[in-house]
Design an enzyme around this catalytic site. Structure first.
Site, PDB file in Angstrom:
ATOM      1  N   ASP A  67       0.851  -1.104  -0.159  1.00  0.00           N
ATOM      2  CA  ASP A  67       0.097  -0.180   0.008  1.00  0.00           C
ATOM      3  C   ASP A  67       0.823   1.312   0.016  1.00  0.00           C
ATOM      4  O   ASP A  67       2.071   1.195   0.319  1.00  0.00           O
ATOM      5  CB  ASP A  67      -1.040  -0.039   1.092  1.00  0.00           C
ATOM      6  CG  ASP A  67      -0.335  -0.297   2.793  1.00  0.00           C
ATOM      7  OD1 ASP A  67       0.958  -0.554   2.577  1.00  0.00           O
ATOM      8  OD2 ASP A  67      -0.925  -0.551   3.283  1.00  0.00           O
ATOM      9  N   ASP A 136      -7.565  -2.913  13.881  1.00  0.00           N
ATOM     10  CA  ASP A 136      -8.793  -3.480  13.462  1.00  0.00           C
ATOM     11  C   ASP A 136      -8.569  -4.617  12.566  1.00  0.00           C
ATOM     12  O   ASP A 136      -9.951  -5.043  11.756  1.00  0.00           O
ATOM     13  CB  ASP A 136      -9.409  -2.315  12.684  1.00  0.00           C
ATOM     14  CG  ASP A 136      -8.752  -1.877  11.341  1.00  0.00           C
ATOM     15  OD1 ASP A 136      -7.903  -2.358  11.011  1.00  0.00           O
ATOM     16  OD2 ASP A 136      -9.156  -0.729  10.938  1.00  0.00           O
ATOM     17  N   HIS A 138      -6.942  -5.230  10.143  1.00  0.00           N
ATOM     18  CA  HIS A 138      -6.644  -4.856   8.348  1.00  0.00           C
ATOM     19  C   HIS A 138      -5.316  -5.583   7.770  1.00  0.00           C
ATOM     20  O   HIS A 138      -4.226  -5.459   8.819  1.00  0.00           O
ATOM     21  CB  HIS A 138      -6.254  -3.439   8.108  1.00  0.00           C
ATOM     22  CG  HIS A 138      -5.845  -2.645   8.609  1.00  0.00           C
ATOM     23  ND1 HIS A 138      -5.957  -1.142   8.816  1.00  0.00           N
ATOM     24  CD2 HIS A 138      -4.069  -2.577   8.874  1.00  0.00           C
ATOM     25  CE1 HIS A 138      -4.772  -0.636   9.318  1.00  0.00           C
ATOM     26  NE2 HIS A 138      -3.804  -1.334   9.461  1.00  0.00           N
ATOM     27  N   GLU A 143      -9.532  -2.076   5.254  1.00  0.00           N
ATOM     28  CA  GLU A 143     -10.258  -1.612   6.448  1.00  0.00           C
ATOM     29  C   GLU A 143     -11.618  -2.668   6.640  1.00  0.00           C
ATOM     30  O   GLU A 143     -11.923  -3.299   5.525  1.00  0.00           O
ATOM     31  CB  GLU A 143     -10.593  -0.280   6.332  1.00  0.00           C
ATOM     32  CG  GLU A 143      -9.513   0.794   6.337  1.00  0.00           C
ATOM     33  CD  GLU A 143      -8.583   0.887   7.683  1.00  0.00           C
ATOM     34  OE1 GLU A 143      -8.504  -0.162   8.397  1.00  0.00           O
ATOM     35  OE2 GLU A 143      -8.283   1.813   8.252  1.00  0.00           O
TER      36      GLU A 143
HETATM   37  C1  GLP Z   1      -0.183  -0.186   8.623  1.00  0.00           C
HETATM   38  C2  GLP Z   1       0.006  -0.910   7.216  1.00  0.00           C
HETATM   39  C3  GLP Z   1      -0.309  -2.308   7.311  1.00  0.00           C
HETATM   40  C4  GLP Z   1       0.433  -2.584   8.768  1.00  0.00           C
HETATM   41  C5  GLP Z   1      -0.065  -1.893  10.007  1.00  0.00           C
HETATM   42  C6  GLP Z   1       0.364  -2.658  11.268  1.00  0.00           C
HETATM   43  O1  GLP Z   1      -1.556   0.106   8.784  1.00  0.00           O
HETATM   44  N1  GLP Z   1      -0.691  -0.413   6.272  1.00  0.00           N
HETATM   45  O2  GLP Z   1       0.211  -2.954   6.285  1.00  0.00           O
HETATM   46  O3  GLP Z   1       0.160  -4.320   9.042  1.00  0.00           O
HETATM   47  O4  GLP Z   1       0.396  -0.655   9.609  1.00  0.00           O
HETATM   48  O5  GLP Z   1       1.526  -1.696  11.718  1.00  0.00           O
HETATM   49  P1  GLP Z   1       2.378  -2.056  13.031  1.00  0.00           P
HETATM   50  O6  GLP Z   1       3.529  -2.896  12.613  1.00  0.00           O
HETATM   51  O7  GLP Z   1       3.030  -0.486  13.252  1.00  0.00           O
HETATM   52  O8  GLP Z   1       1.481  -2.168  14.419  1.00  0.00           O
END
Ligand code: GLP
Length: 266
Positions: A67, A136, A138, A143
């Protein structure tokens, strides 16, 4: 799905990196799907180390990130492209032409999404997709209520995700409200995926995604449909799993995991 519980975050990240390295050794022209977030930093650190000390070779690898935020240019320090450069790209021998992220600055975002899907297809599909998980549930930026067959598209971020991610923006209020993300359907087409989750804050959502019903309210639960999906967690993230004992037994006894058991005990 297989769940592997490691004693701590370091061991979990180490195992993830080892599995990437194994796939890469088996297939030097690996098509590797990449994720961002704090969790993944530990994996990139380990892969960079393996590149330096064990000659892990990325010269034939093509990468596709999950993304990118809408409206952030590549040189913007808050963009995912910049994150990738800082934590991974500039430290290994990937060829720039083989590195792909959706372009959040594209004039026609829908056309960019179609183009991204095509690029994945032209590369032969993703061999190994790395995934984190949002609070959440994702994966990428899929989402809640993302269609389980969704493709790369523009997605509006939820207030919860904005709150979760805004802290690492130089000006938190300027965090984009939309992102381009591979769809759940796009992710499910990869040949193998590995989801890494660390820490107690992820325990509830991991239990729901792994042991709960498949629901578009929790995109990661769709991974239950994937024929080769490995969930790697530390003890803290595993703390709400009902089947933890069984998952541990598998890792300790299945021949497939034997080389990694040894590794972890080193
Ligand atoms: C963002 C990314 C996700 C990732 C998430 C987790 O939202 N778009 O792909 O899984 O962060 O983040 P963290 O590893 O900082 O908890």
């Amino acid at each position: 799905m297989e769940v592997i519980i490691q004693p701590d975050a370091k061991a979990a990240a180490d195992l993830t990196a080892r599995l990437v390295a194994k796939e890469l050794q088996d297939k030097p022209r690996l098509v590797l799907g990449l994720a961002t977030g704090r969790t993944m930093e530990t994996v990139y650190r380990r892969l960079v180390e393996m590149h330096r000390t064990e000659n892990l070779d990325f010269s034939g690898v093509a990468t596709f990130n999950l993304d990118e935020y809408v409206g952030l240019a590549a040189e913007n320090e808050d963009s995912y492209r910049y994150y990738m450069k800082r934590h991974f790209f500039k430290h290994v021998n990937l060829r720039t032409v083989n590195v792909h992220l959706p372009d959040g600055m594209a004039e026609d975002l829908d056309a960019e999404c179609v183009h991204y899907e095509q690029a994945i297809h032209d590369a032969g599909g993703i061999d190994l997709q790395l995934l984190g998980i949002g609070a959440d549930g994702h994966i990428g930026f899929n989402e809640p209520l993302s269609a389980l067959q969704s493709r790369t598209r523009v997605k509006a971020l939820t207030p919860a995700t904005i709150e979760q991610n805004a802290w690492h923006f130089s000006v938190p209020e300027k965090m984009p409200r939309r992102a381009l993300t591979m769809g759940v359907g796009t992710i499910l087409e990869c040949r193998r995926c590995i989801l890494l989750a660390l820490g107690e804050t992820k325990a509830g959502i991991i239990a729901a995604a792994v042991e709960g019903p498949i629901t578009s309210m929790i995109s990661a639960s769709a991974l239950q449909l994937h024929p080769h999906c490995t969930i790697i967690v530390d003890e803290a993230a595993a703390s709400r799993l009902r089947g933890a004992e069984y998952y541990r037994w598998i890792f300790e006894n299945e021949p497939e995991w034997q080389p990694y058991r040894k590794l972890m005990k080193r």
